[in-house]
Design an enzyme around this catalytic site. Structure first.
Site, short mmCIF file in Angstrom:
data_model
loop_
_atom_site.label_atom_id
_atom_site.label_comp_id
_atom_site.label_asym_id
_atom_site.label_seq_id
_atom_site.Cartn_x
_atom_site.Cartn_y
_atom_site.Cartn_z
N SER A 137 0.84 -1.20 0.00
CA SER A 137 0.00 0.00 0.00
C SER A 137 0.87 1.25 0.00
O SER A 137 2.00 1.24 0.52
CB SER A 137 -0.89 0.02 1.24
OG SER A 137 -1.65 1.22 1.31
N TYR A 150 -1.90 -0.64 10.98
CA TYR A 150 -2.10 -1.04 9.58
C TYR A 150 -0.99 -0.50 8.69
O TYR A 150 -0.40 -1.24 7.90
CB TYR A 150 -3.46 -0.54 9.09
CG TYR A 150 -3.63 -0.74 7.59
CD1 TYR A 150 -3.95 -1.99 7.08
CD2 TYR A 150 -3.48 0.32 6.71
CE1 TYR A 150 -4.09 -2.18 5.72
CE2 TYR A 150 -3.63 0.15 5.34
CZ TYR A 150 -3.93 -1.11 4.86
OH TYR A 150 -4.07 -1.30 3.50
#
Length: 262
Positions: A137, A150
């Site tokens: 990501s 995260y």
């Protein structure tokens, strides 16, 4: 006559993973698709209706037994493609997060993904061919205020992909990292981030387009891809702005409306 190539897609019940599975099917692959929810069986049925040989595996890849269940489903075949997409998010302030949910995020995003990729890479290296896609990501490049755990797991995956890519260069195995920004999937709802600016935003990327860019990068053996114009701009800024500024920008995106610093 050689059989069809075999693709494994994890986290394939919805979003990017489901779209990756569809693309692999369209490209003529047999499929093993995995997710920790019953809906994965319906996805496999949909793929079989299009003529694909798709097998569903309902397993929790945050556990060693879940990873073992996935590999047992291969029946001894070596995969040609592994798309390690399974992952889970977690919003809110670090001090307010449930420790058990933190552990789940780390076990699935880091431990489980590492186990799947290592197993695949060993088999591919022995066979002398293979392609791996890891869904990292853009968040891995940004200090994740109000999404700290995260983002930290995605930083791990982004660097893992680049590191093992170099190790496997002489084995004819490629590793590609898919690094999107925010995508219009169930991710933000599951991470309890519906009440955040990024969760409410209409500017999130289309999962079908993200998956398409990822699949093309995988097939081409590229090191990485960040789909979308805004994602590329954000990625460029992450290499220029100080971490303190990036953390503040992320806070403005991910902080829940009712959250207060006191």
């Amino acid at each position: 006559m050689a059989g069809k190539p075999l693709a494994i897609v994890t986290g394939a019940s919805s979003g990017i993973g489901r779209e990756l599975a569809r693309l692999a099917a369209e490209d003529g692959c047999d499929l093993i698709i995995a997710a920790n929810e019953p809906g994965i069986a319906e996805v496999a049925m949909d793929l079989r209706r299009t003529g694909s040989n798709a097998t569903a595996v309902e397993a929790d890849l945050a556990t060693g037994s879940g990873v073992a269940t996935l590999w047992e489903a291969l029946g001894g075949r070596t995969p040609d493609y592994v798309l390690a997409n399974a992952g889970v998010g977690l919003g809110d302030a670090f001090l307010d997060q449930d420790p058990e949910r933190i552990e789940t995020v780390i076990q699935l995003n880091v431990t489980g993904t590492s186990a799947v990729v290592q197993h695949a890479a060993r088999e591919m290296a022995a066979a002398g061919s293979g392609r791996i896609l890891i869904t990292g990501s853009l968040a891995g490049h940004i200090p994740g205020s109000y999404q700290a755990v995260y983002n930290a797991t995605k930083a791990y995956l982004d660097t893992l992909a680049l590191g093992i890519r170099e190790e496997l260069r002489e084995k004819a195995v490629t590793v590609t990292c898919l690094m999107p920004g925010p995508v219009e999937t169930e991710f933000f709802h599951r991470a309890e981030m519906d009440d955040t600016p990024v969760g409410r935003s209409d500017a999130k990327a289309d999962p079908a387009r993200v998956a398409r860019d990822g699949w093309r990068a995988l097939k081409a053996g590229r090191s990485g891809v960040s789909p979308g114009v805004m994602t590329r701009i954000q990625s460029a800024l992450s290499g220029v702005l100080p971490d303190s500024v990036l953390a503040g920008l992320h806070r403005d995106m991910a902080k829940p409306e009712e959250s207060s610093d006191g």
